[in-house]
Design a protein around this motif. Structure first.
Motif, short mmCIF file in Angstrom:
data_model
loop_
_atom_site.label_atom_id
_atom_site.label_comp_id
_atom_site.label_asym_id
_atom_site.label_seq_id
_atom_site.Cartn_x
_atom_site.Cartn_y
_atom_site.Cartn_z
N ALA B 103 0.88 -1.17 0.00
CA ALA B 103 0.00 0.00 0.00
C ALA B 103 0.91 1.21 0.00
O ALA B 103 0.87 2.05 0.90
N SER B 104 1.76 1.25 -1.01
CA SER B 104 2.83 2.25 -1.02
C SER B 104 2.40 3.58 -1.61
O SER B 104 3.17 4.53 -1.61
N GLY B 105 1.17 3.65 -2.11
CA GLY B 105 0.66 4.94 -2.54
C GLY B 105 1.24 5.45 -3.84
O GLY B 105 1.68 4.68 -4.70
N SER B 106 1.30 6.77 -3.94
CA SER B 106 1.73 7.43 -5.17
C SER B 106 2.99 8.23 -4.96
O SER B 106 3.35 8.57 -3.83
N VAL B 107 3.62 8.54 -6.05
CA VAL B 107 4.65 9.58 -6.06
C VAL B 107 4.27 10.59 -7.13
O VAL B 107 3.57 10.25 -8.08
N PRO B 108 4.72 11.82 -6.99
CA PRO B 108 4.39 12.80 -8.00
C PRO B 108 4.94 12.39 -9.36
O PRO B 108 6.05 11.86 -9.46
N PHE B 109 4.17 12.63 -10.38
CA PHE B 109 4.65 12.42 -11.73
C PHE B 109 5.53 13.62 -12.09
O PHE B 109 5.17 14.76 -11.85
N MET B 110 6.70 13.34 -12.62
CA MET B 110 7.60 14.44 -12.98
C MET B 110 8.03 14.29 -14.44
O MET B 110 8.21 13.18 -14.92
N VAL B 111 8.18 15.41 -15.10
CA VAL B 111 8.70 15.40 -16.47
C VAL B 111 10.13 15.92 -16.39
O VAL B 111 10.42 16.82 -15.59
N ASP B 112 10.97 15.36 -17.21
CA ASP B 112 12.38 15.69 -17.08
C ASP B 112 12.72 17.02 -17.76
O ASP B 112 13.53 17.08 -18.67
N TYR B 113 12.10 18.09 -17.34
CA TYR B 113 12.43 19.41 -17.91
C TYR B 113 13.84 19.80 -17.51
O TYR B 113 14.31 19.44 -16.43
N PRO B 114 14.50 20.52 -18.37
CA PRO B 114 15.80 21.07 -17.96
C PRO B 114 15.60 21.93 -16.70
O PRO B 114 14.64 22.70 -16.65
N ASP B 119 17.25 23.86 -6.82
CA ASP B 119 16.67 24.12 -5.50
C ASP B 119 15.45 25.02 -5.66
O ASP B 119 15.49 25.97 -6.44
N GLY B 120 14.42 24.71 -4.90
CA GLY B 120 13.22 25.53 -5.00
C GLY B 120 12.18 24.92 -5.93
O GLY B 120 11.13 25.51 -6.15
N VAL B 121 12.50 23.75 -6.49
CA VAL B 121 11.51 23.04 -7.30
C VAL B 121 11.10 21.80 -6.52
O VAL B 121 11.96 21.06 -6.04
N GLY B 122 9.80 21.59 -6.38
CA GLY B 122 9.36 20.44 -5.59
C GLY B 122 7.91 20.10 -5.78
O GLY B 122 7.27 20.55 -6.74
N ASN B 123 7.42 19.29 -4.87
CA ASN B 123 6.04 18.83 -4.93
C ASN B 123 5.34 19.08 -3.60
O ASN B 123 5.98 19.49 -2.64
N PHE B 124 4.06 18.77 -3.57
CA PHE B 124 3.33 18.92 -2.32
C PHE B 124 2.44 17.69 -2.11
O PHE B 124 1.23 17.74 -2.29
N GLU B 227 9.02 34.84 -13.67
CA GLU B 227 9.95 34.88 -12.55
C GLU B 227 9.39 34.08 -11.37
O GLU B 227 8.19 34.16 -11.09
N ALA B 228 10.23 33.32 -10.71
CA ALA B 228 9.77 32.57 -9.52
C ALA B 228 10.96 32.07 -8.73
O ALA B 228 11.98 31.70 -9.29
N ASP B 229 10.82 32.07 -7.40
CA ASP B 229 11.86 31.44 -6.59
C ASP B 229 11.35 30.16 -5.94
O ASP B 229 12.00 29.57 -5.08
N LEU B 230 10.15 29.75 -6.35
CA LEU B 230 9.58 28.50 -5.85
C LEU B 230 8.66 27.94 -6.92
O LEU B 230 7.81 28.67 -7.45
N ILE B 231 8.86 26.69 -7.28
CA ILE B 231 7.99 26.07 -8.28
C ILE B 231 7.50 24.72 -7.76
O ILE B 231 8.28 23.89 -7.31
N ILE B 232 6.18 24.55 -7.78
CA ILE B 232 5.59 23.28 -7.35
C ILE B 232 5.08 22.56 -8.60
O ILE B 232 4.31 23.13 -9.38
N PHE B 233 5.50 21.33 -8.77
CA PHE B 233 4.96 20.53 -9.85
C PHE B 233 3.80 19.70 -9.34
O PHE B 233 3.93 18.94 -8.38
N ALA B 234 2.67 19.88 -9.97
CA ALA B 234 1.46 19.15 -9.56
C ALA B 234 0.75 18.68 -10.82
O ALA B 234 -0.37 19.08 -11.13
N ILE B 235 1.48 17.86 -11.58
CA ILE B 235 0.93 17.41 -12.85
C ILE B 235 0.45 15.96 -12.75
O ILE B 235 0.40 15.25 -13.73
#
Lengths: 364, 424
Positions: B103-114, B119-124, B227-235
């Motif tokens: 029952a290990s659940g999910s992990v965020p789906f990530m695309v390999d963008y350059p 630092d400052g890129v993550g998920n929630f 411009e951003a100093d924090l990016i959340i990937f929620a795709i």
């Protein structure tokens, strides 16, 4: 997101920080001074507020109205929250504050029509009865023995606790910032079930003893007072002790003094005899909280913001409609639920009669 | 018997309960790399906002594990040796089992963008993400949310409320087209903008740019640099099944654990439940059900079946679809099949742009209602689901719609203002 609840745990007032402890200390001191000393009497006189209790009543009303407005800004998005808050403010301003003053102007003893036995524990003391006109005495009786149970049966104790009552009024308004501090543990729940019913029993016994002793005394010389002299002997001390412990310490000093540490409903949840009485009726009455099946996401906003410490989430995630004797029907659980799972309702439901405790903290 | 459960989330804890309810003796071990206590993942946003404490989002009192005698192992499973009924943690520790639930659940789906590693890129999604985001939010001034789903809009809301200028970048040209029609999506977009948060539609990410290892912005495919100093990937999220690659447990193309209707995997004594499984949907498609209540249900069924004899075992069967969500202040209830694009389906729709409410009912040419999409007010999904299952006629449904209202008491009575459709 409930924007009014934003940063609740970051605000020093509402997160049991040292400021909360200082506040609690100040409140405790204030209540000890006002109940047991005449410290405030000269101040009240200077402010032309009558005695210290006149000053207290004025302050109390100002707090309910002022923080009532704060509450409306916070939670006033839905009609239920708006109406019951306006109702609380109305009953405090008119019934508890203005009307008694007006009556006194006309040389009638001040009487609060929204204050019932056994919360108003002296309602049936012979000394009270002797000082009041007959219609008020009748109203006290009809209120406590007919109005309260009937309304509670049909609408739940919320008609009183979160719409009318002054203690509840202060809790709902000035106490709103502390509602999440109520303990949701099984321990607290076990304590509550004993404490509140013991106080109810104590209230009934005290009134019975005081009234009986009066009857016996008025029949001096007859066989009853000979057989039961104990009543006359203990009536005074019992009455005094009830007034001291329940009337002053539990409802006032601790009831309000502990707001910043244990939440706003310490008195209502653990000690109020009227709440206990109505809770017993609520178990068999129509009021319940309906839970939508399999929609709860167990986030726990409902439990967190339940001022009565009911672990609402247990019922929600187990798909159980429920009745709890403690519930004062403030409706905040339904209000803060991000999935709209809960609904307060008055509904005939014979299947669950008396099923107040519902699940006993279902584990899994 | 030794039952081992990988995952201390909603599926895992419900499975453990299901086992313990009928077996007070057996050893139950719960392995989690994330947390000591089961918590409600859906409530991470409230912890971030200070609306709830860490303990508030735990559905059970902390003595649960002692009271119910669950052993806990903090660690990450590296591999499962299904032949030997053993699993190995990344620490090297080996745990053997008689019966295993994944029952290990999910992990965020990530695309390999350059620049995705800046630092400052993550998920929630996880508790660790929450801790990371809380730290980031202390200094962040401008944030970007990539992705237009539920986690995305919740991240947008909390960062916006934290006083960070936040923009949501959505690839589609209206919000959440998988669930919403254009007008519905537009209502959400406008609502979000009225709150002061930004939602950019029809914008695709090209690369993430940064300086000295930290993110400074996001380049879109149409050449803008935000411009951003924090990016959340929620795709989106995908099953967390990397560690099962060489286990012999059958996985779907997208990594979901293939289970039968009893939630058993292809390997005896190994079961799976929750987000990490791929179950068969009503239309025959095999894919994960990434919902809270389906995780709970799957956990309960899997736990029951692990202990049951073969003839006792229950089927896991998802009935009619329904769900709910909240977009800032707009509550959402759906029931049945809206936006599944069946041949000939039509919509009945009404909206109140001032109150920000709308109701959409999808029905087939013969009038049979197949789905509801309700925004801005509360609805009881139970009658809605029932009406879909009973194939009720759209006219009948409109006459009875108010019965499914679930708004708080004293709310204005719900009214149908749009006429019922004339069926040909």
């Amino acid at each position: 997101m409930q924007t009014g609840l934003l940063n609740t745990y970051q605000k020093s007032v509402s997160n049991r920080s040292y400021i909360a402890w200082v506040m609690s200390g100040a409140l405790l001191t204030f209540y000890v001074l006002i109940y047991f000393t005449d410290f405030f009497t000269p101040i009240a006189a200077q402010l032309h507020l009558g005695g210290k209790w006149g000053m207290y009543g004025t302050l109390y009303t100002i707090f309910i109205v002022g923080f009532g407005i704060v509450f409306l800004r916070r939670h006033g998005q839905t009609p239920y929250q708006r109406l019951r808050t306006l109702s609380i403010m109305f009953f405090q301003v008119v019934f508890a504050f203005a009307l008694p003053h007006v009556m006194e102007m006309f040389d009638t003893p001040g009487y609060n029509f929204a204050y019932f036995w056994p919360l108003n524990y002296s309602a049936f003391y012979p000394s009270t009865i002797a000082s009041q006109p007959l219609p008020f005495i009748l109203y006290s009786m009809i209120g406590a023995f007919i109005l309260v149970p009937v309304l509670t049966f049909f609408y739940g104790k919320r008609w009183y606790c979160s719409w009318v009552c002054g203690c509840g009024g202060l809790a709902e308004t000035a106490g709103d910032s502390f509602r999440h501090l109520s303990s949701k543990t099984t321990k607290a729940w076990r304590f509550e079930r004993y404490s509140i019913h013991i106080v109810l029993l104590f209230a009934v016994v005290t009134t019975v003893i005081v009234v009986t002793s009066f009857i016996f005394e008025s029949r001096t010389g007859d066989e009853f007072s000979v057989v039961y002299p104990i009543f006359s002997k203990i009536a005074g001390p019992v009455k005094g002790f009830y007034g001291f412990l329940v009337g002053a310490i539990l409802s006032g000093v601790l009831g309000v003094g502990l707001y910043p540490l244990m939440g706003s409903r310490v008195w209502c949840r653990f000690f109020c005899p009227l709440a206990a009485f109505m809770g017993l009726i609520q178990k068999f009455g129509r009021f319940r909280i309906t839970v939508k099946d399999e929609m709860c996401i167990s986030c726990g906003n409902c439990s967190t913001y339940c001022e009565m410490g009911i672990d609402v989430r247990q019922y929600a995630q187990n798909n159980q409609d429920f009745k709890r004797a403690a519930c004062v029907g403030c409706g905040i659980c339904a209000h803060v639920c991000p999935r709209g799972v809960l609904k307060l309702e008055n509904k005939w439901d014979f299947a669950s009669w008396g099923d107040a405790a519902g699940v006993e903290h279902v584990d899994v | 018997m030794h039952y081992v459960i990988i995952g201390n989330g909603v599926a895992g804890i419900n499975a453990a309960g299901s086992v313990r309810m009928r077996d007070s003796e057996s050893k139950i071990t719960i392995i989690s790399s994330e947390s000591d206590h089961f918590f409600s993942r859906t409530a991470l946003m409230y912890v971030f906002c200070g609306q709830m404490s860490a303990e508030d989002v735990e559905p059970y009192e902390r003595d649960l594990y002692a009271r119910t005698n669950y052993d806990r192992v903090r660690g990450r499973v590296a591999s499962v040796d299904s032949g030997a009924n053993k699993l190995t943690l990344t620490s090297g520790e080996v745990v053997s089992f008689d019966s295993l639930l994944i029952a290990s659940g999910s992990v965020p789906f990530m695309v390999d963008y350059p620049g995705i590693d800046l630092d400052g890129v993550g998920n929630f999604v996880t508790w660790q993400n929450l801790e990371w985001l809380t730290e980031q939010a202390k200094t962040a001034r401008k944030a970007i949310i990539v992705g237009g789903g539920l986690i995305g809009i919740e991240s947008l809301e909390i960062l916006h409320l934290a006083g960070i200028k936040t923009t949501m970048v959505v690839r589609e040209d209206s919000f959440w087209p998988i669930a919403f029609s254009k007008p519905e999506g537009d209502m959400i977009t406008e609502h979000v903008r009225n709150h002061g948060a930004e939602m950019m539609l029809a914008t695709e990410t090209d690369e993430i740019v940064g300086e000295n290892g930290s993110v400074t912005g996001l380049k879109t495919k149409d050449g803008q640099t935000l411009e951003a100093d924090l990016i959340i990937f929620a795709i989106g999220v995908i099953p967390q099944t990397e560690f099962l690659k060489d286990s012999g447990i059958e996985l779907s193309e997208r990594g979901g654990i293939i289970v039968d209707e009893k939630l058993a995997t292809n390997v005896p004594d190994i079961w799976a439940a929750g987000d990490c499984t791929a179950v068969v949907w009503f239309n025959g498609v095999r894919r994960p059900e990434q919902l809270w209540y389906t995780g709970r249900d799957q956990g309960k069924v899997a736990g029951f079946n692990m202990l049951a004899t073969e003839s006792e075992r229950k089927d896991y069967k998802r009935k009619t679809f329904y769900n709910s969500a909240k977009f800032f202040d707009i509550e959402y209830t759906t029931a049945g099949y809206v936006n599944f694009n069946f041949d000939g389906e039509r919509d009945w729709y009404q909206c109140d742009s001032i109150k920000e409410t709308s109701q959409r009912i999808t029905y087939m040419p013969d009038g049979a209602v197949i789905g509801f999409n309700m925004l801005g007010s509360r609805w009881d999904h139970r009658p809605l689901v029932k009406w879909v299952e009973e194939k009720r006629d759209i006219k009948w449904v409109l006459e009875h719609l108010h019965e499914a209202c679930f708004d708080e008491e004293f709310s204005p009575k719900f009214k149908v203002t749009e006429p019922a459709p004339a069926l040909t």
